[in-house]
Design an enzyme around this catalytic site. Structure first.
Site, short mmCIF file in Angstrom:
data_model
loop_
_atom_site.label_atom_id
_atom_site.label_comp_id
_atom_site.label_asym_id
_atom_site.label_seq_id
_atom_site.Cartn_x
_atom_site.Cartn_y
_atom_site.Cartn_z
N THR A 62 0.86 -1.18 0.00
CA THR A 62 0.00 0.00 0.00
C THR A 62 0.90 1.23 0.00
O THR A 62 2.12 1.12 -0.11
CB THR A 62 -0.91 0.02 1.25
N CYS A 63 0.27 2.41 0.18
CA CYS A 63 1.06 3.64 0.13
C CYS A 63 2.00 3.77 1.32
O CYS A 63 2.95 4.54 1.27
CB CYS A 63 0.15 4.85 0.04
N ASN A 64 1.73 3.04 2.41
CA ASN A 64 2.64 3.19 3.55
C ASN A 64 3.05 1.86 4.17
O ASN A 64 3.42 1.81 5.33
CB ASN A 64 2.03 4.10 4.63
N SER A 73 -2.73 1.53 10.49
CA SER A 73 -2.64 2.55 9.45
C SER A 73 -2.27 3.90 10.05
O SER A 73 -2.53 4.16 11.22
CB SER A 73 -3.98 2.68 8.72
N GLN A 124 -7.55 -3.40 -0.13
CA GLN A 124 -6.20 -3.74 -0.59
C GLN A 124 -5.83 -5.17 -0.18
O GLN A 124 -5.22 -5.91 -0.95
CB GLN A 124 -5.20 -2.73 -0.03
N ALA A 156 -8.81 11.24 -6.72
CA ALA A 156 -10.21 10.92 -6.47
C ALA A 156 -10.38 9.56 -5.83
O ALA A 156 -11.43 8.94 -5.93
CB ALA A 156 -11.01 10.99 -7.78
N MET A 176 -8.67 8.23 -0.01
CA MET A 176 -8.18 9.29 0.86
C MET A 176 -8.62 10.66 0.36
O MET A 176 -8.93 11.55 1.16
CB MET A 176 -6.65 9.23 0.95
#
Length: 442
Positions: free
Chosen positions: A49-51, A109, A120, A190, A193
């Site tokens: 994921t993004c983090n 998170s 995800q 879009a 988040m």
């Protein structure tokens, strides 16, 4: 076999390292391919994921599995293994289960309670299933984790605190540019988040909310839900100049706002205060933009500091933590029972074989026995066997809570002289096929 989780996230690594180790589709596939050829790994599933970048695996040995998976991550991300080692976390067995459930609930998170991670994890499982990279161990773990995550959002008040990260970013921006009720805000992206940001801005009464996204249809869909307006992606530079606050979360591989562009925008604004709230990883906004006159950049690292300083751990989180503890205990108990189940199945199979053989012998020795008597004798013998086996069957459920089923299974092997090959065959025969995921809310 050993259940492992190896990875790194915003909790264990600095933002710049997370950027270097974030896996796009190609690198994620490369990592999966490497793990598929590993001698230690029996099952593997990659969550990126993004983090966070994590590998969930069922391995032959703990140390061997950690070594091979850690090296695979280093090779694929091209980060020196020694550098990576200082930031990787390793969870195994009980702690691995607890970690998976916590991640699914959004407890791990940066934006506590965010629900995007559920989708995800669901996608990661579906992808691994399609490639036959997971078996009974990881299928069971992730199916349960997804159910736990859904429970967290439907049975607790966790969703009330999902706005913490976005809220913290907007509050920091407001200190720099002034009240949002008098300011224009541009949201770039879009996704989930971005939608959370638009919702928060709408509730806070921002003077104007504008959305820009590469796919115009998605931007318009989000704008309709919150009475915002959109600008075409090609006009985002002009929109930047008119925005007092810019919120970005695109998931792009490169920078959306670089130093040169930020300087042009600042000059067009005559250096009036402007804030960029960067919720993306990899970063959308170049960190050097913060050096531009009149500009403030609020990134994930800054937000992490703010949330830690303010102790932003809402009371609702404890509800979910209690839920996770409950679910982990139930899952581990069921797992221990399942581990000894093949032994009990073999024991019952052995008993049936003995009963059948003795009844056949009785048939040859008493050919004149009438059918009614024969049925009664057979029923009596079966009842005797069932009563003898009842206590071992019940005891295994009781002992599962005490985590001593392994020694109990060994005792049954020795007492009843069970063939280990037969038990293995029973175990293999009882393995359920992977459960495919259907509706996203299932």
């Amino acid at each position: 076999m050993t259940l492992l989780v190896i990875g790194l996230s915003h909790r264990s690594a600095p933002i710049d390292l997370l950027e270097r180790t974030t896996l796009g589709d190609d690198r994620a596939q490369t990592l999966r391919s490497v793990l598929a050829t590993s001698q230690q790994v029996r099952e593997a599933l990659v969550v990126t994921t993004c983090n966070r970048t994590e590998v969930y695996a069922d391995v032959l040995t703990f140390h061997g599995g950690v070594g091979e998976i850690g090296q695979a991550i280093a090779d694929v991300t091209e980060v020196d293994a020694l550098v990576l080692r200082d930031h990787l976390y390793v969870h195994h067995e009980d702690r691995a289960v607890s970690h998976a459930f916590s991640v699914a609930c959004g407890l791990d998170s940066m934006a506590i309670g965010e629900s995007q991670i559920l989708g995800q994890m669901r996608s990661a499982l579906r992808s691994a299933q399609s490639r036959e990279e997971v078996g009974p161990e990881l299928n069971a773990l992730f199916q349960r984790a997804l159910r736990v995550g859904k429970r967290a959002h439907t049975e607790t008040e966790l969703d009330d605190v999902s706005l913490s990260l976005v809220s913290a970013g907007l509050e920091e921006a407001e200190r720099h540019v002034g009240p949002l009720t008098e300011r224009s805000v541009l949201v770039i992206g879009a996704g989930a988040m971005s939608a959370l940001s638009v919702a928060t801005l709408t509730r806070s009464g921002a003077a104007e909310v504008i959305i820009a996204n590469r796919t115009q249809a998605k931007a318009e869909h989000l704008a309709r839900a919150y009475a915002a307006r959109t600008v075409p992606w090609a006009e985002r530079v002009e929109a930047l100049a008119s925005a007092d606050v810019v919120v970005t979360c695109t998931g792009a591989s490169g920078r959306i706002v670089g130093r040169e562009l930020a300087e042009q925008v600042a000059a067009a604004r005559h250096h009036r205060p402007q804030a960029y709230v960067d919720l993306a990883l990899p970063l959308d906004v170049d960190p050097s933009v913060s050096e531009v006159e009149g500009v403030q950049v609020v990134g994930l690292s800054r937000l992490g500091e703010l949330m830690a300083r303010d102790g932003m751990v809402p009371a609702q989180v404890q509800q979910v933590r209690d839920l996770v503890v409950e679910e982990v205990a139930a899952y581990l108990a069921a797992r221990r029972v399942q581990a000894v189940a093949p032994t009990l199945t073999a024991l019952r199979s052995r008993a049936r074989s003995v009963v059948d053989a003795e009844l056949e012998r009785l048939d040859t020795r008493t050919p004149d026995m009438d059918e009614a008597t024969r049925k009664q004798v057979a029923l009596t013998v079966h009842r005797v066997v069932e009563k003898i086996l009842h206590t071992p069957t019940v005891r295994v459920k009781e002992m599962a809570d005490k985590d001593v089923t392994g020694s109990y299974a060994e005792a049954l092997h020795r007492l009843f002289d069970l063939d280990p090959h037969t038990v293995a065959a029973v175990s293999a025969a009882n393995v359920e096929p992977p459960v495919e995921i259907g509706h996203p809310d299932a």
